[in-house]
Enzyme design. Structure first.
Site, PDB file in Angstrom:
ATOM      1  N   ARG A 141     -16.227 -14.476  -9.032  1.00  0.00           N
ATOM      2  CA  ARG A 141     -15.864 -13.056  -8.998  1.00  0.00           C
ATOM      3  C   ARG A 141     -17.085 -12.200  -8.684  1.00  0.00           C
ATOM      4  O   ARG A 141     -17.007 -11.220  -7.939  1.00  0.00           O
ATOM      5  CB  ARG A 141     -15.266 -12.627 -10.337  1.00  0.00           C
ATOM      6  CG  ARG A 141     -13.984 -13.349 -10.641  1.00  0.00           C
ATOM      7  CD  ARG A 141     -13.231 -12.742 -11.809  1.00  0.00           C
ATOM      8  NE  ARG A 141     -12.109 -13.599 -12.135  1.00  0.00           N
ATOM      9  CZ  ARG A 141     -11.004 -13.707 -11.419  1.00  0.00           C
ATOM     10  NH1 ARG A 141     -10.853 -12.968 -10.335  1.00  0.00           N
ATOM     11  NH2 ARG A 141     -10.052 -14.535 -11.766  1.00  0.00           N
TER      12      ARG A 141
ATOM     13  N   GLU B 262       5.484   6.799  -9.355  1.00  0.00           N
ATOM     14  CA  GLU B 262       4.099   6.401  -9.068  1.00  0.00           C
ATOM     15  C   GLU B 262       3.494   7.273  -7.979  1.00  0.00           C
ATOM     16  O   GLU B 262       2.353   7.721  -8.072  1.00  0.00           O
ATOM     17  CB  GLU B 262       4.050   4.930  -8.634  1.00  0.00           C
ATOM     18  CG  GLU B 262       4.437   3.950  -9.719  1.00  0.00           C
ATOM     19  CD  GLU B 262       4.261   2.498  -9.268  1.00  0.00           C
ATOM     20  OE1 GLU B 262       3.199   2.170  -8.725  1.00  0.00           O
ATOM     21  OE2 GLU B 262       5.196   1.703  -9.469  1.00  0.00           O
TER      22      GLU B 262
ATOM     23  N   ASN C 163      -6.393   2.857 -12.073  1.00  0.00           N
ATOM     24  CA  ASN C 163      -5.372   1.886 -11.675  1.00  0.00           C
ATOM     25  C   ASN C 163      -4.014   2.495 -11.964  1.00  0.00           C
ATOM     26  O   ASN C 163      -3.891   3.401 -12.793  1.00  0.00           O
ATOM     27  CB  ASN C 163      -5.536   0.589 -12.470  1.00  0.00           C
ATOM     28  CG  ASN C 163      -4.499  -0.460 -12.084  1.00  0.00           C
ATOM     29  OD1 ASN C 163      -4.235  -0.673 -10.892  1.00  0.00           O
ATOM     30  ND2 ASN C 163      -3.894  -1.113 -13.076  1.00  0.00           N
TER      31      ASN C 163
ATOM     32  N   HIS D 130       0.022   1.313 -12.924  1.00  0.00           N
ATOM     33  CA  HIS D 130       0.849   0.177 -13.348  1.00  0.00           C
ATOM     34  C   HIS D 130       2.264   0.686 -13.604  1.00  0.00           C
ATOM     35  O   HIS D 130       2.435   1.745 -14.216  1.00  0.00           O
ATOM     36  CB  HIS D 130       0.256  -0.457 -14.607  1.00  0.00           C
ATOM     37  CG  HIS D 130       1.004  -1.666 -15.058  1.00  0.00           C
ATOM     38  ND1 HIS D 130       0.917  -2.884 -14.414  1.00  0.00           N
ATOM     39  CD2 HIS D 130       1.885  -1.838 -16.077  1.00  0.00           C
ATOM     40  CE1 HIS D 130       1.707  -3.759 -15.018  1.00  0.00           C
ATOM     41  NE2 HIS D 130       2.297  -3.150 -16.027  1.00  0.00           N
TER      42      HIS D 130
ATOM     43  N   ARG E 150      -6.577  -8.515  -8.079  1.00  0.00           N
ATOM     44  CA  ARG E 150      -7.747  -9.372  -8.292  1.00  0.00           C
ATOM     45  C   ARG E 150      -8.466  -8.839  -9.528  1.00  0.00           C
ATOM     46  O   ARG E 150      -8.715  -7.631  -9.629  1.00  0.00           O
ATOM     47  CB  ARG E 150      -8.647  -9.295  -7.055  1.00  0.00           C
ATOM     48  CG  ARG E 150     -10.017  -9.881  -7.209  1.00  0.00           C
ATOM     49  CD  ARG E 150     -10.141 -11.226  -6.532  1.00  0.00           C
ATOM     50  NE  ARG E 150     -11.427 -11.848  -6.805  1.00  0.00           N
ATOM     51  CZ  ARG E 150     -11.672 -13.124  -6.588  1.00  0.00           C
ATOM     52  NH1 ARG E 150     -10.726 -13.913  -6.111  1.00  0.00           N
ATOM     53  NH2 ARG E 150     -12.855 -13.639  -6.855  1.00  0.00           N
TER      54      ARG E 150
ATOM     55  N   GLY F 222       0.774  -1.240   0.000  1.00  0.00           N
ATOM     56  CA  GLY F 222       0.000   0.000   0.000  1.00  0.00           C
ATOM     57  C   GLY F 222       0.805   1.289   0.000  1.00  0.00           C
ATOM     58  O   GLY F 222       0.380   2.282   0.593  1.00  0.00           O
ATOM     59  N   SER F 223       1.941   1.305  -0.720  1.00  0.00           N
ATOM     60  CA  SER F 223       2.700   2.566  -0.743  1.00  0.00           C
ATOM     61  C   SER F 223       1.994   3.612  -1.619  1.00  0.00           C
ATOM     62  O   SER F 223       2.024   4.806  -1.300  1.00  0.00           O
ATOM     63  CB  SER F 223       4.143   2.341  -1.201  1.00  0.00           C
ATOM     64  OG  SER F 223       4.212   2.073  -2.567  1.00  0.00           O
ATOM     65  N   ASN F 224       1.353   3.182  -2.693  1.00  0.00           N
ATOM     66  CA  ASN F 224       0.569   4.145  -3.483  1.00  0.00           C
ATOM     67  C   ASN F 224      -0.630   4.644  -2.683  1.00  0.00           C
ATOM     68  O   ASN F 224      -0.983   5.817  -2.745  1.00  0.00           O
ATOM     69  CB  ASN F 224       0.122   3.516  -4.800  1.00  0.00           C
ATOM     70  CG  ASN F 224       1.223   3.577  -5.840  1.00  0.00           C
ATOM     71  OD1 ASN F 224       1.560   4.645  -6.343  1.00  0.00           O
ATOM     72  ND2 ASN F 224       1.813   2.429  -6.137  1.00  0.00           N
TER      73      ASN F 224
ATOM     74  N   ASP G 127      -4.473  -4.083 -17.024  1.00  0.00           N
ATOM     75  CA  ASP G 127      -3.468  -3.041 -17.252  1.00  0.00           C
ATOM     76  C   ASP G 127      -3.646  -2.376 -18.621  1.00  0.00           C
ATOM     77  O   ASP G 127      -2.683  -2.176 -19.376  1.00  0.00           O
ATOM     78  CB  ASP G 127      -2.043  -3.611 -17.099  1.00  0.00           C
ATOM     79  CG  ASP G 127      -1.814  -4.168 -15.706  1.00  0.00           C
ATOM     80  OD1 ASP G 127      -2.360  -3.611 -14.740  1.00  0.00           O
ATOM     81  OD2 ASP G 127      -1.095  -5.182 -15.586  1.00  0.00           O
TER      82      ASP G 127
HETATM   83  C1  GAR Z   1       2.825  -0.812  -7.601  1.00  0.00           C
HETATM   84  O1  GAR Z   1       4.106  -0.760  -8.176  1.00  0.00           O
HETATM   85  C2  GAR Z   1       1.756  -0.790  -8.677  1.00  0.00           C
HETATM   86  O2  GAR Z   1       2.096   0.022  -9.761  1.00  0.00           O
HETATM   87  C3  GAR Z   1       1.697  -2.244  -9.056  1.00  0.00           C
HETATM   88  O3  GAR Z   1       1.772  -2.931  -7.833  1.00  0.00           O
HETATM   89  C4  GAR Z   1       2.575  -2.169  -6.941  1.00  0.00           C
HETATM   90  C5  GAR Z   1       1.820  -2.017  -5.643  1.00  0.00           C
HETATM   91  O4  GAR Z   1       2.637  -1.395  -4.691  1.00  0.00           O
HETATM   92  N1  GAR Z   1       0.491  -2.548  -9.764  1.00  0.00           N
HETATM   93  C6  GAR Z   1       0.441  -3.416 -10.777  1.00  0.00           C
HETATM   94  O5  GAR Z   1       1.399  -4.052 -11.160  1.00  0.00           O
HETATM   95  C7  GAR Z   1      -0.921  -3.530 -11.440  1.00  0.00           C
HETATM   96  N2  GAR Z   1      -0.867  -4.428 -12.540  1.00  0.00           N
HETATM   97  P1  GAR Z   1       2.004  -0.641  -3.470  1.00  0.00           P
HETATM   98  O6  GAR Z   1       1.091  -1.654  -2.763  1.00  0.00           O
HETATM   99  O7  GAR Z   1       3.191  -0.273  -2.632  1.00  0.00           O
HETATM  100  O8  GAR Z   1       1.232   0.543  -3.977  1.00  0.00           O
END
Ligand code: GAR
Length: 217
Positions: free
Chosen positions: A67, A176, A109, A111, A93, A13-15, A147
């Site tokens: 789902r 990001e 989202n 990516h 998911r 969960g850094s984003n 994506d």
């Molecule tokens: C992030 O790098 C995000 O861009 C990627 O997962 C990571 C989650 O990190 N997402 C994908 O690859 C989506 N296909 P976070 O939990 O630290 O935000």
């Protein structure tokens, strides 16, 4: 009125944390009203709670391939909080086409690649294996394909010969954390419009900044 946002996570969960921090600013046009994880062990849950954001766990595993069943519970949780916009932050998911359609234009989202290059798993490894000289991150609207979807914002970094998937991931993660809050700000303030499959942004400044890499002495 601030737009009501849910962040969906599966991991660290850094984003999510970057979005929560940005939303603390008085002039930010959105508030994070809930963080929902499909895994009870997601590290981001503690971070969200420490920031005072209500969290909910809806374990997806017991639903298996059902789902729609998972999404019915998720939709109820979103309705309870009157959520208007969703940000996926490492939410691992896949959704049904119905759920995506229900949230089309309202679900973002992020990516870690310059889409449409390198969707799916291990985008950093894919970038290194291909030898691209510039990579980055993309915030996009969610469509049924993984994506993919109208691009709201991208940020780029140079890829060095000595990069590993880890060093590249680290540098892209810094991007990001800048572009996700910025993209949410644009969406929540009504500056984003969809023209077919393409996303347009109103009030853009003239483009500046060029990234050419590798540079020679
Ligand atoms: C992030 O790098 C995000 O861009 C990627 O997962 C990571 C989650 O990190 N997402 C994908 O690859 C989506 N296909 P976070 O939990 O630290 O935000």
């Amino acid at each position: 009125m601030k737009r009501r946002v849910a962040i969906l996570i599966s991991g660290r969960g850094s984003n999510m944390a970057a979005l929560i921090d940005a939303a603390k600013l008085a002039d930010f046009p959105a508030e994070i009203v809930t963080v929902i994880s499909n895994r009870a062990d997601a590290g981001g849950l503690e971070k969200a709670a420490a920031s005072g954001i209500p969290t909910t766990v809806i374990e997806s595993k017991p639903f298996g391939k059902d789902r729609a069943g998972f999404e019915a519970v998720l939709q109820r949780a979103l309705d309870e909080k009157n959520v208007e916009l969703i940000c996926l932050g490492g939410f691992m998911r896949l959704f049904t086409a119905e759920f995506v359609k229900r949230w089309y234009g309202k679900m973002l989202n992020i990516h870690p690649s310059l889409l449409p290059s390198f969707p799916g798993l291990d985008p950093h490894g894919q970038a290194l294996a291909t030898g691209v000289k510039i990579s980055g991150a993309t915030v996009h609207f969610v469509i049924p394909e993984t994506d993919a979807g109208p691009i709201v914002m991208q940020g780029a970094v140079a890829v060095a010969d000595g990069d590993t998937a880890e060093t590249l991931a680290q540098r892209i993660l810094g991007i990001e954390h800048r572009i996700y809050p910025a993209a949410l700000r644009l969406l929540a303030s009504g500056k984003v419009r969809l023209e077919g499959d393409v996303c347009r942004i109103s009030g853009q400044a003239a483009p500046d900044g060029t990234l050419i890499w590798p540079l020679q002495d």
